[in-house]
Design a protein around this motif. Structure first.
Motif, PDB file in Angstrom:
ATOM      1  N   MET A 108       0.836  -1.178   0.000  1.00  0.00           N
ATOM      2  CA  MET A 108       0.000   0.000   0.000  1.00  0.00           C
ATOM      3  C   MET A 108       0.882   1.242   0.000  1.00  0.00           C
ATOM      4  SD  MET A 108      -3.096   1.302   2.479  1.00  0.00           S
ATOM      5  CE  MET A 108      -2.330   0.845   3.970  1.00  0.00           C
ATOM      6  N   SER A 109       0.439   2.223  -0.742  1.00  0.00           N
ATOM      7  CA  SER A 109       1.150   3.491  -0.823  1.00  0.00           C
ATOM      8  C   SER A 109       1.110   4.206   0.523  1.00  0.00           C
ATOM      9  CB  SER A 109       0.499   4.371  -1.890  1.00  0.00           C
ATOM     10  OG  SER A 109       1.040   5.666  -1.840  1.00  0.00           O
ATOM     11  N   THR A 110       2.211   4.874   0.847  1.00  0.00           N
ATOM     12  CA  THR A 110       2.257   5.616   2.099  1.00  0.00           C
ATOM     13  C   THR A 110       2.086   7.115   1.874  1.00  0.00           C
ATOM     14  OG1 THR A 110       4.661   5.711   1.948  1.00  0.00           O
ATOM     15  CG2 THR A 110       3.706   3.918   3.261  1.00  0.00           C
ATOM     16  N   ALA A 111       1.695   7.513   0.668  1.00  0.00           N
ATOM     17  CA  ALA A 111       1.475   8.934   0.385  1.00  0.00           C
ATOM     18  C   ALA A 111       0.365   9.450   1.295  1.00  0.00           C
ATOM     19  CB  ALA A 111       1.098   9.132  -1.079  1.00  0.00           C
ATOM     20  N   ASP A 124      -9.181  13.580  -0.449  1.00  0.00           N
ATOM     21  CA  ASP A 124      -9.106  12.117  -0.399  1.00  0.00           C
ATOM     22  C   ASP A 124      -9.925  11.577   0.776  1.00  0.00           C
ATOM     23  OD1 ASP A 124      -7.366  11.922  -2.577  1.00  0.00           O
ATOM     24  OD2 ASP A 124      -5.574  11.901  -1.310  1.00  0.00           O
ATOM     25  N   ARG A 128      -6.729   6.171  -8.130  1.00  0.00           N
ATOM     26  CA  ARG A 128      -5.439   6.193  -7.426  1.00  0.00           C
ATOM     27  C   ARG A 128      -5.579   5.538  -6.046  1.00  0.00           C
ATOM     28  NH1 ARG A 128      -4.025   9.633  -3.721  1.00  0.00           N
ATOM     29  NH2 ARG A 128      -5.393  11.289  -4.450  1.00  0.00           N
ATOM     30  N   ARG A 165      -5.736   1.785  -6.700  1.00  0.00           N
ATOM     31  CA  ARG A 165      -4.430   1.237  -7.111  1.00  0.00           C
ATOM     32  C   ARG A 165      -3.449   1.166  -5.950  1.00  0.00           C
ATOM     33  NH1 ARG A 165      -5.000   4.690 -11.580  1.00  0.00           N
ATOM     34  NH2 ARG A 165      -3.618   6.156 -10.554  1.00  0.00           N
ATOM     35  N   SER A 166      -3.486   2.180  -5.098  1.00  0.00           N
ATOM     36  CA  SER A 166      -2.521   2.234  -4.002  1.00  0.00           C
ATOM     37  C   SER A 166      -2.915   1.348  -2.820  1.00  0.00           C
ATOM     38  CB  SER A 166      -2.334   3.677  -3.535  1.00  0.00           C
ATOM     39  OG  SER A 166      -3.536   4.161  -2.961  1.00  0.00           O
TER      40      SER A 166
END
Length: 157
Positions: A1-4, A10, A45, A48-49
């Motif tokens: 998983m993205s950490t952004a 969001d 996004r 996807r993340s």
């Protein structure tokens, strides 16, 4: 998983989608203050993340005869990484088990199951205890009234 980090928009998107997963992207965009295209890109996004892990229909347990909700504490007689792996493997394959958590404290696992009645519960408990790799003791809690149940995570705004 993205950490952004998730920004305010969001989080607003996630808040709405948790409660209204079938909302039209045009309505979602309007509610979060974006046009359709950027809102759609944000949702894609987030998918996807791995922030959004899926969409599903919630089924009323009564509609399918699963009126008994029970929680079971399981305390293993011995513990090791190998034992935990074997317990996990067994419990993952029991469809009646909706949730299973390895916890700290006075017992090792907390299991949540929805069933048709006490007879089905007796069989499930027997199966669980029989399939564990080490002896265990259990304590069961039959739910008399469901006060609150949600999958929605509170999101800081």
């Amino acid at each position: 998983m993205s950490t952004a980090p998730l920004d305010r928009i969001d989080r607003k998107i996630l808040d709405i989608l948790q409660r209204e997963g079938r909302i039209a992207i045009t309505e979602l965009a309007q509610r979060v203050g974006l046009s359709t295209s950027p809102c759609s890109e944000r949702v894609k996004r987030l998918e996807r993340s791995g922030v959004i892990t899926g969409y599903h229909a919630r089924v009323a347990p009564e509609a399918v005869g699963k009126t008994l909700l029970v929680f079971v504490e399981i305390k293993l007689s011995s513990k090791s990484g190998e034992v935990f792996d074997k317990v996990k493997k067994e419990l993952l394959h029991m469809p009646e088990v909706q949730e299973c958590h390895l916890v700290s404290g006075g017992f090792d696992y907390l299991v949540k199951a929805r069933l048709r009645g006490m007879g089905e519960y007796r069989h499930l408990l027997g199966d669980i205890l029989k399939k564990l790799p080490v002896p265990a003791e259990s304590h069961s809690y039959v739910v008399m009234e469901e006060v609150k149940e949600t999958l929605a995570l509170p999101l800081d705004r």
